[in-house]
Each structure stands twice: as structure tokens, then as C-alpha cells.
Design a protein around this motif. Structure first.
Motif, PDB file in Angstrom:
ATOM      1  N   HIS A 258       0.810  -1.221   0.000  1.00  0.00           N
ATOM      2  CA  HIS A 258       0.000   0.000   0.000  1.00  0.00           C
ATOM      3  C   HIS A 258       0.843   1.271   0.000  1.00  0.00           C
ATOM      4  CE1 HIS A 258      -3.357  -2.604   1.994  1.00  0.00           C
ATOM      5  NE2 HIS A 258      -3.087  -2.944   0.748  1.00  0.00           N
ATOM      6  N   GLY A 259       2.119   1.159   0.308  1.00  0.00           N
ATOM      7  CA  GLY A 259       3.021   2.305   0.293  1.00  0.00           C
ATOM      8  C   GLY A 259       4.359   1.889   0.869  1.00  0.00           C
ATOM      9  N   SER A 260       5.455   2.486   0.393  1.00  0.00           N
ATOM     10  CA  SER A 260       6.766   2.124   0.920  1.00  0.00           C
ATOM     11  C   SER A 260       7.742   3.270   0.687  1.00  0.00           C
ATOM     12  CB  SER A 260       7.303   0.843   0.255  1.00  0.00           C
ATOM     13  OG  SER A 260       7.434   1.020  -1.142  1.00  0.00           O
ATOM     14  N   GLY A 261       8.777   3.308   1.522  1.00  0.00           N
ATOM     15  CA  GLY A 261       9.809   4.325   1.389  1.00  0.00           C
ATOM     16  C   GLY A 261      11.121   3.815   1.945  1.00  0.00           C
ATOM     17  N   LEU A 262      12.214   4.115   1.247  1.00  0.00           N
ATOM     18  CA  LEU A 262      13.552   3.726   1.685  1.00  0.00           C
ATOM     19  C   LEU A 262      14.321   5.001   2.009  1.00  0.00           C
ATOM     20  CD1 LEU A 262      15.646   1.375   2.010  1.00  0.00           C
ATOM     21  CD2 LEU A 262      16.405   1.927  -0.311  1.00  0.00           C
ATOM     22  N   PHE A 263      14.894   5.034   3.206  1.00  0.00           N
ATOM     23  CA  PHE A 263      15.669   6.202   3.633  1.00  0.00           C
ATOM     24  C   PHE A 263      17.019   5.720   4.134  1.00  0.00           C
ATOM     25  CE2 PHE A 263      17.232   9.270   6.713  1.00  0.00           C
ATOM     26  CZ  PHE A 263      16.995  10.482   6.080  1.00  0.00           C
ATOM     27  N   GLN A 264      18.086   6.327   3.597  1.00  0.00           N
ATOM     28  CA  GLN A 264      19.432   5.971   4.030  1.00  0.00           C
ATOM     29  C   GLN A 264      20.206   7.237   4.355  1.00  0.00           C
ATOM     30  OE1 GLN A 264      21.478   3.024   1.799  1.00  0.00           O
ATOM     31  NE2 GLN A 264      23.421   3.316   2.837  1.00  0.00           N
ATOM     32  N   ARG A 265      20.874   7.217   5.506  1.00  0.00           N
ATOM     33  CA  ARG A 265      21.723   8.321   5.940  1.00  0.00           C
ATOM     34  C   ARG A 265      23.025   7.691   6.401  1.00  0.00           C
ATOM     35  NH1 ARG A 265      18.418  11.835   9.538  1.00  0.00           N
ATOM     36  NH2 ARG A 265      18.518  10.060  10.948  1.00  0.00           N
ATOM     37  N   GLY A 266      24.106   7.916   5.613  1.00  0.00           N
ATOM     38  CA  GLY A 266      25.354   7.237   5.931  1.00  0.00           C
ATOM     39  C   GLY A 266      25.178   5.737   5.831  1.00  0.00           C
ATOM     40  N   GLN A 267      25.550   5.037   6.879  1.00  0.00           N
ATOM     41  CA  GLN A 267      25.419   3.578   6.892  1.00  0.00           C
ATOM     42  C   GLN A 267      24.211   3.116   7.705  1.00  0.00           C
ATOM     43  OE1 GLN A 267      29.676   2.901   8.132  1.00  0.00           O
ATOM     44  NE2 GLN A 267      29.647   1.447   6.430  1.00  0.00           N
ATOM     45  N   THR A 268      23.228   3.994   7.838  1.00  0.00           N
ATOM     46  CA  THR A 268      21.961   3.629   8.472  1.00  0.00           C
ATOM     47  C   THR A 268      20.883   3.638   7.400  1.00  0.00           C
ATOM     48  OG1 THR A 268      22.573   4.500  10.645  1.00  0.00           O
ATOM     49  CG2 THR A 268      20.237   4.275  10.178  1.00  0.00           C
ATOM     50  N   GLN A 269      20.205   2.510   7.243  1.00  0.00           N
ATOM     51  CA  GLN A 269      19.232   2.349   6.157  1.00  0.00           C
ATOM     52  C   GLN A 269      17.963   1.695   6.705  1.00  0.00           C
ATOM     53  OE1 GLN A 269      19.549  -0.926   3.134  1.00  0.00           O
ATOM     54  NE2 GLN A 269      20.122   0.771   1.775  1.00  0.00           N
ATOM     55  N   VAL A 270      16.811   2.301   6.404  1.00  0.00           N
ATOM     56  CA  VAL A 270      15.532   1.786   6.895  1.00  0.00           C
ATOM     57  C   VAL A 270      14.521   1.742   5.758  1.00  0.00           C
ATOM     58  CG1 VAL A 270      13.593   2.164   8.466  1.00  0.00           C
ATOM     59  CG2 VAL A 270      15.920   2.648   9.229  1.00  0.00           C
ATOM     60  N   LEU A 271      13.822   0.628   5.644  1.00  0.00           N
ATOM     61  CA  LEU A 271      12.716   0.461   4.701  1.00  0.00           C
ATOM     62  C   LEU A 271      11.423   0.415   5.500  1.00  0.00           C
ATOM     63  CD1 LEU A 271      11.564  -0.192   1.849  1.00  0.00           C
ATOM     64  CD2 LEU A 271      11.946  -2.609   2.390  1.00  0.00           C
ATOM     65  N   SER A 272      10.524   1.348   5.222  1.00  0.00           N
ATOM     66  CA  SER A 272       9.227   1.373   5.916  1.00  0.00           C
ATOM     67  C   SER A 272       8.123   0.990   4.941  1.00  0.00           C
ATOM     68  CB  SER A 272       8.945   2.757   6.500  1.00  0.00           C
ATOM     69  OG  SER A 272       9.732   2.994   7.640  1.00  0.00           O
ATOM     70  N   VAL A 273       7.174   0.188   5.416  1.00  0.00           N
ATOM     71  CA  VAL A 273       6.103  -0.340   4.579  1.00  0.00           C
ATOM     72  C   VAL A 273       4.760  -0.014   5.236  1.00  0.00           C
ATOM     73  CG1 VAL A 273       5.178  -2.368   3.410  1.00  0.00           C
ATOM     74  CG2 VAL A 273       7.628  -2.207   3.849  1.00  0.00           C
ATOM     75  N   LEU A 274       3.843   0.495   4.423  1.00  0.00           N
ATOM     76  CA  LEU A 274       2.520   0.930   4.887  1.00  0.00           C
ATOM     77  C   LEU A 274       1.470  -0.114   4.567  1.00  0.00           C
ATOM     78  CD1 LEU A 274       0.386   3.198   5.702  1.00  0.00           C
ATOM     79  CD2 LEU A 274       0.452   3.848   3.278  1.00  0.00           C
ATOM     80  N   SER A 275       0.568  -0.344   5.508  1.00  0.00           N
ATOM     81  CA  SER A 275      -0.613  -1.176   5.276  1.00  0.00           C
ATOM     82  C   SER A 275      -1.837  -0.409   5.754  1.00  0.00           C
ATOM     83  CB  SER A 275      -0.518  -2.509   6.023  1.00  0.00           C
ATOM     84  OG  SER A 275       0.588  -3.265   5.589  1.00  0.00           O
ATOM     85  N   LEU A 276      -2.889  -0.400   4.928  1.00  0.00           N
ATOM     86  CA  LEU A 276      -4.140   0.274   5.263  1.00  0.00           C
ATOM     87  C   LEU A 276      -5.237  -0.757   5.438  1.00  0.00           C
ATOM     88  CD1 LEU A 276      -3.983   3.184   2.645  1.00  0.00           C
ATOM     89  CD2 LEU A 276      -3.378   3.290   5.068  1.00  0.00           C
ATOM     90  N   GLY A 277      -6.124  -0.506   6.373  1.00  0.00           N
ATOM     91  CA  GLY A 277      -7.213  -1.442   6.620  1.00  0.00           C
ATOM     92  C   GLY A 277      -8.431  -0.737   7.173  1.00  0.00           C
ATOM     93  N   MET A 278      -9.463  -1.519   7.413  1.00  0.00           N
ATOM     94  CA  MET A 278     -10.689  -0.985   7.997  1.00  0.00           C
ATOM     95  C   MET A 278     -10.426  -0.533   9.428  1.00  0.00           C
ATOM     96  SD  MET A 278     -13.259  -1.298   5.810  1.00  0.00           S
ATOM     97  CE  MET A 278     -14.748  -1.435   6.782  1.00  0.00           C
ATOM     98  N   LEU A 279     -11.256   0.379   9.907  1.00  0.00           N
ATOM     99  CA  LEU A 279     -11.096   0.863  11.278  1.00  0.00           C
ATOM    100  C   LEU A 279     -11.258  -0.255  12.295  1.00  0.00           C
ATOM    101  CD1 LEU A 279     -12.947   4.293  11.093  1.00  0.00           C
ATOM    102  CD2 LEU A 279     -10.505   3.925  11.400  1.00  0.00           C
TER     103      LEU A 279
END
Length: 736
Positions: free
Chosen positions: A342-363
Motif C-alpha cells: 500500500h506504500g513504501s519508502g527507503l531512507f538511508q543516511r550514511g550507513q543507516t538504512q531503513v525500509l518502511s512499509v505501509l498497510s491500510l485497513g478498515m477501522l
């Protein structure tokens, strides 16, 4: 031991400290209250010293649901693993207590805070630190106390600061700042805020420092009363790991070599050089010396590394990777990194790297909470994972550790203020941050990556958020504030100060401080330097994705809300949920009905529109003059019931099923027949009367079928009766 109890009032709230009755076999025990909320905080220090090269402190928060009058859910009906809130409370106690112990303390210490009463008005978390501090004092344990923790809120309307606000006061606050320390310095900060300015945050911290001092004074007054009743507290003596001058001298002769080994921008290369040097230094000691000084040698090797790193910063202005104090590592940003999700983003600063993943659902997929607090659940969930491969190590992968829970909570607080209201965006939102590489500031990288994932997934956030971790080195009378610290600077530095926010202000803070010389002037400099760093990082993010996508991804559920009359909720749900299950099974959409009549429908493709159409048909009330093609669902002597809409039947009277007289409805209609009808009346009880359109002619035999016909004869053939003539029949006697 005699019970001592002291009740006092501070900042409009009533508190009680009590000791001498419960848990008397512990090293120290204190009952602490705010209002009726009550916690028992115990401290036990082991009698023997452990053969560790670290301080063995364990802090647990024992959350008991009976404190709130609740029975735990699940099969066992017993508290199990700690909740997220219990873990965060334990961390809140641990972080200011740990640095207050003397260097070289190796006896095991366990602090246990147990919730006894949760009055649903006053939170229990911050008062536990005061209970731990007093328990240590009463137990004669050596530490730099007394300590206290306070929560500072700010009234949105008046702008006044509130000390330890109630749950209700927190609802009307744009600041949720927890800070702990002594009356002289702050050692721990945790905060969530609605885009508060740096100046306002600093003012809140100064106000909180004053409040901490007041609670420390209250503890000292209690100790005076305790000693008056029970005699003087005898300080206990515990053996400390004392430095061995010979070991220190021999190891510190390699200072220049350590200095050179540290000057490497690549983390793994630097670690390899430092470890190789440490092994070489260790090899200079004989086997007997290594056995004799098995703790002293590792401690002094670490001290050598710490001294070289810190001196490098304060003397040359350069860090181990060659950066200046306010310089930020190279940044790489990618959006839409993964397909289908549903959505994703990769962020890297120096040797620190994080991949975040989004999930959407009903309330109704939001997290349900079973805690002692007056909250049922949360719609936004942020989870942080730190697998061993991100640091090039092997290790166990399982349930999240305390650090992972704390970092996930920080990123959650950072993004919560910019999320759209559920009326605007009726989704449950889950973001998972996977740390792929780590060399410091991974929680801030997860905040940035998660903001990218939210925007990539079309979540209409108010403003983008970025984060940065600041550090502090105080050495040889000099102070240097560092931007974007890496792992070694966090581990060997004096402060880890994380700041997140938008262009308008701060949304979250977290600080752990080991420097007693931290002043508010230094904090002000750190906040200003962090603001500049956040702006730089945010600019890099917006170059790649300038704002939220205009719509959610095709793979994400489309959620629409409609409102139905409250009286029709039972019709939509149906007996035992039969109707709503039928809608979901037939359309493939998910349907969530709320008590106020709001219905959320979610799904992909045309399923949402189909489900909404079914629901609208159920709640629709037919009106006079409307025409329908319905199906006969039952037949009675007086007419046929025709289904017009789901759950809506109307009566087609026998006189209106055909043109002409009809004796039996079955002569014209059968169950299952389709018939065109028109609504001619809806009475005050909602009963619907119908008329048939295009009526057929009644069958010729329909009027008399059911009994034998008599032969017709001329009326003149009948014999006339005389008055009183009963036709030769015997009269009936009713009394017989």
C-alpha cells in the motif's frame, strides 16, 4: 519497622508516599499514590557481586488488570507478557535510574513496580520513578538521588503548563512531555507534541526541572520523618570495580594507535581495526595477568577507545568519520520501493538504512488494547524491527525487545500529530520500519522512511516530518554538540537527543543524558542545531516526493463511509449477523457498523459500490407512488407478501391480485413469482400496502372453486313457505 505515611499536595494534585507495611523483606519498598492511583515499587539488591563488566539492573512494570477492575482476556484469564505500555513504563523508570549508580557497581539490582489501583483519572507511570528513588534511599543503596519524573502538559486554550495532568487534561493538551532527573539536571526526556516551537519546548523543560525539584524535596521530607520514627538509614556498602593503575597505564600507552584506528568513516572497517588493536594490547598481558584482571582489562580497553574518540572531537573539531560537528551524513531517498504493497519508502543516511512499509485497513482492524488505562485501542500502529543482520551480526529473531518497542513508540509519536482525522481518512494505519543497516540514528531514519511510506501510499498527512539525533561531548572543559550522531558517538558520548518535527515545530523528543553539566543553554543550542538539521533532511526527502499521492494505491482497500438511521442498524446486521455476513460474502467488501449509525465499507474494485447499494436498499423506506418488481415470499388467505427491498415486504391484498373476484390467491400467484407492484400506502407503523400493476383477469373458475355448485333452478319452482312454517324440520332445542 513502623509504617510511615506522608500526604502532600503539589501543583494542584494530591500525592501519598508510604513505607513500612508492604514488602518488608525487599531492600526497599514504597507505596506511591496520585489521587487513588497506587503503585508499589520495590528494590532488591543482590548480596553478592556479579562477575560482569556492566551494571546488572533490571526494571519491570507489573501491570495488573485488577487495578482497573478488569479480568484479563484470553483463555487463561491471567496477565501474560508485558503490554507495550508496561514496557514503556519500565523504560521510563530505568533510563534515569541507571546512570545514577556509581561506576563499577556490579551487584544485581531489580526494581519492580506493581500497579495496585488505577483510578482512571491519574496516570500511574511517572509516579513510579519517584517510588523507585525513595525505595533506593530507604534501602541505603548508593545512587545519585533523590530522583523524580514528571509529565508536563500545556492547555491548548490558556497556554498554561500542567504538572502530571489527568487523562482528561491530557486530551486538551498540545504537549505530552515526560522528563526525569534530579533537582540539578535532567537525565531523561520523552515527548510528543503538536508542532510545538523550540522556545516553547525549552520553556516546558525548564518548568519541568523546577517540578522535579519539588518532588525531590518531598522525598527528603519523607526520609526525615522515616528516620525520626525508625532511626537513621544506614548506607550499605557494596564493593565497586576500582581501577587498577597498572592496567590503565599499560593500556593507555597505546592511545595514539587507538586514535588512528578510530579515524575511519566505514563502520565495519573501523570496528575491525579497533578490535584487532584491542586483541594486540590484550596479548601483551600474560595469561596469569589476564586471569587476574579479567574485568579490568576490558573496562580499560573501552575507556581507551572512549577517551580517544572524545578527545578527537573536542581538540580537532573532526569526528571519527571526518565530519564537522554540525555536518549530516550523505542521504539517499527512494519512494515506491516495493510493488503491490500500500506504500513504501527507503531512507538511508550514511550507513543507516531503513525500509518502511505501509498497510491500510478498515477501522475495525485497529489495535485493541487491554491495559489499565482508559483507552480501548489505537488506529495508528508503528512498529520497528532491528534484526541482527543490520549490524552484520548473528542473533535470535523473535518477539520485539524493549529497545525496539521504545523506538517504534518514538516514531509513532513523531507522526501521529500530522495524520488525518478518521472522518477525513477512515483507515486503520500500520507502518513497519525494517532496519536494513544500522550505524546510529535508526529510529530517526525510521521516522523519515515512514513519512515517505505514508506519502507514497496516499495518506493525506498535514505536513511531512523528518528527524535527527543529536549528541554531546563534554571533555576537558569543552562542550561540542553533534548533529546526526552515529553509533560510536551514541555509545561513548554524553547525550543522545532525538528530535522530530515539521517545518512548523516539534512533534516528538527523546533524550538520554549522562552529563551532569548539561545546561539549558546547551539544550537551546542542541534544539536550534537540530532544527537546521531537520530542515536539511526534509529538503532531501521533498526532492523525491514533494507531497502525499493524490489517491491510495489500487492494491489498497477503498474505504467509504455512509450514515444510516440508528434504528436500521439491526436490519443491516441481521439476526446473528446473517445479513451483514451475506453482504460481505456476496460482494467481497468489508462492512463495519458503528453505534452512531456510521457504516464503513472497504474493498477493492467494484465491491465497495455493490455493498453500499445493498446497505442503502436495506435502510430505504418505500414511499407512496414508487413502483417495484418484487418476488412473492409468502401467501396468506388475505393476500400475498411481496419482497420489495432487502428486509422490506409489502402486502398485496387478495382484492388487488387480479381483475375480478378471486377466492384463493394461489389461483393467481405462487411463492417465488415476480410481480410488478406500486406502493399505495405506508402506515405509521411502517406497514406497506401494494397494488398490482398490469393485473391479469381472474380465472373463470376462481370465484367458486372449493365447494360443489348447485344446479340453478327457476325461483318459481321453489315451494312457498307460510308464516311460521319451518319447512317440516324439527325445531332445535338449545337446552337439549
Amino acid at each position: 519497622m513502623t509504617l510511615v505515611s506522608k500526604t502532600f499536595e503539589l501543583y494542584g494534585k494530591t500525592y501519598t508516599l508510604e513505607s513500612g507495611e508492604l514488602a518488608k523483606q525487599a531492600t526497599g519498598a514504597t507505596l506511591v499514590k496520585q489521587g487513588d492511583t497506587t503503585a508499589l515499587v520495590t528494590v532488591v539488591v543482590s548480596k553478592e557481586r556479579k562477575n560482569y563488566d556492566f551494571f546488572p539492573l533490571t526494571v519491570d512494570f507489573n501491570e495488573k488488570l485488577y487495578a482497573a477492575g478488569r479480568i484479563p482476556g484470553g483463555y487463561l484469564k491471567r496477565e501474560g507478557r508485558p503490554t507495550e505500555k508496561a514496557t514503556l513504563t519500565a523504560r521510563m523508570i530505568d533510563r534515569p535510574i541507571r546512570p545514577s549508580f556509581p561506576d563499577g557497581f556490579r551487584n544485581e539490582v531489580q526494581i519492580v513496580a506493581t500497579s495496585l489501583v488505577a483510578d482512571q483519572v491519574n496516570p500511574i507511570d511517572v509516579i513510579c520513578t519517584m517510588g523507585a528513588s525513595l525505595s533506593l534511599t530507604l534501602g541505603g543503596v548508593p545512587f545519585e538521588g533523590p530522583l523524580a519524573c514528571v509529565r508536563i502538559g500545556r492547555n491548548k486554550e490558556t497556554g498554561e503548563f500542567i504538572v502530571n495532568p489527568t487523562y482528561e487534561e491530557r486530551e486538551n493538551s498540545d504537549l505530552d512531555l515526560e522528563l526525569a532527573g534530579t533537582r540539578d539536571f535532567i537525565s531523561m526526556v520523552e515527548a510528543g507534541a503538536e508542532e510545538v516551537t523550540e522556545d516553547d519546548m525549552l520553556a516546558a523543560m525548564e518548568f519541568g526541572q523546577e517540578a522535579i525539584g519539588a518532588f525531590c524535596d518531598a522525598q527528603l521530607e519523607f526520609v526525615e520523618e522515616w528516620e525520626r520514627v525508625n532511626g537513621a538509614i544506614v548506607p550499605k556498602e557494596y564493593p565497586l570495580d576500582e581501577p587498577v593503575p597498572e592496567v590503565q597505564e599499560r593500556i593507555f600507552t597505546h592511545y595514539d594507535e587507538m586514535y588512528a584506528a578510530l579515524a575511519d568513516a566505514d563502520k565495519q572497517s573501523r570496528i575491525a581495526k579497533v578490535e584487532a588493536l584491542k586483541e594486540a594490547i590484550k596479548a601483551e598481558f600474560t595469561e596469569e595477568e589476564q586471569l587476574l584482571w579479567e574485568r579490568e582489562i576490558p573496562v580499560n580497553l573501552k575507556a581507551l577507545e572512549k577517551k580517544a574518540m572524545r578527545t578527537m572531537v573536542v581538540e580537532t573539531g573532526e569526528r571519527v568519520d571526518g565530519r564537522a560537528a554540525n555536518e549530516i551524513r550523505p542521504i539517499m531517498v527512494k519512494d515506491s520501493y516495493l510493488p503491490l504493497v500500500h506504500g513504501s519508502g527507503l531512507f538511508q543516511r550514511g550507513q543507516t538504512q531503513v525500509l518502511s512499509v505501509l498497510s491500510l485497513g478498515m477501522l475495525n482492524e485497529a489495535q485493541r488494547l487491554d491495559t489499565i488505562e482508559p483507552v480501548d485501542g489505537k488506529r495508528y500502529m508503528h512498529q520497528y524491527n532491528f534484526p541482527p543482520f543490520c549490524t552484520g551480526e548473528t542473533g535470535r529473531i523473535g518477539s520485539p525487545k524493549r529497545r525496539e518497542i521504545g523506538h517504534g513508540n518514538l516514531a509513532e509519536r513523531a507522526l501521529l500529530p500530522v495524520l488525518p482525522d478518521e472522518n477525513e481518512f477512515p483507515y486503520a494505519i500500520r507502518v513497519v520500519s525494517e532496519v536494513m543497516e544500522s550505524n546510529g540514528s535508526s529510529s530517526m531514519a525510521s521516522t523519515c522512511a515512514s513519512c515517505l511510506a505514508l506519502m507514497d501510499g496516499g495518506v493525506p498527512i498535514k505536513r511531512p516530518v523528518s528527524g535527527i539525533a543529536m549528541g554531546l561531548i563534554q571533555e576537558e572543559g569543552k562542550t561540542v554538540v553533534l548533529s546526526d550522531i552515529q553509533g560510536i558517538e551514541d555509545f561513548l558520548g554524553d547525550m543522545d537527543f532525538k528530535v522530530t518535527g515539521t517545518e512548523r515545530g516539534i512533534t516528538a523528543l527523546q533524550m538520554d543524558n549522562k552529563a551532569t553539566g548539561l545546561t539549558f543553554e546547551i539544550l537551546k543550542q542542541a534544539l536550534q542545531q537540530a532544527k537546521e538539521g531537520r530542515a536539511f533532511i526534509l529538503g532531501k526527502m521533498l526532492e523525491v516526493i514533494p507531497g502525499p499521492a493524490s489517491e491510495t494505491r489500487p492494491t489498497a482497500p477503498r474505504i467509504t463511509s455512509i450514515t444510516i438511521p440508528v434504528d436500521n442498524i439491526r436490519d443491516v446486521i441481521g439476526k446473528g449477523g446473517e445479513t451483514i455476513r451475506g453482504i460481505q460474502d456476496e460482494t467481497g467488501a468489508s462492512v463495519d457498523v458503528h453505534e452512531d449509525g456510521t457504516v464503513y465499507v472497504g474493498g477493492v474494485g467494484e465491491s465497495v459500490d455493490q455493498a453500499i447499494e445493498r446497505i442503502q436498499l436495506i435502510v430505504k423506506v418505500p414511499e407512496v407512488g414508487e413502483e417495484y418488481t418484487g418476488r412473492v415470499v409468502s401467501i396468506k388467505e388475505f393476500g400475498a407478501f411481496v419482497n420489495l427491498l432487502p428486509g422490506k415486504d409489502g402486502l398485496l391484498h387478495i382484492s388487488r391480485v387480479a381483475q375480478g373476484r378471486v377466492n384463493k390467491v394461489e389461483d393467481v400467484l405462487n411463492v417465488g413469482d415476480e410481480v410488478k407492484v406500486k406502493v399505495i400506502e405506508v402506515d405509521e407503523k411502517g406497514k406497506i400496502s401494494l397494488d398490482r400493476l398490469d393485473k391479469p383477469e381472474a380465472p373463470a373458475h376462481a370465484a367458486g372453486e372449493g365447494r360443489p355448485r348447485r344446479e340453478s333452478r327457476d325461483r318459481s319452482e321453489r315451494p312457498r313457505r307460510r308464516p311460521g312454517d319451518n319447512g317440516q324440520r324439527t325445531p332445535r332445542r338449545h337446552h337439549e
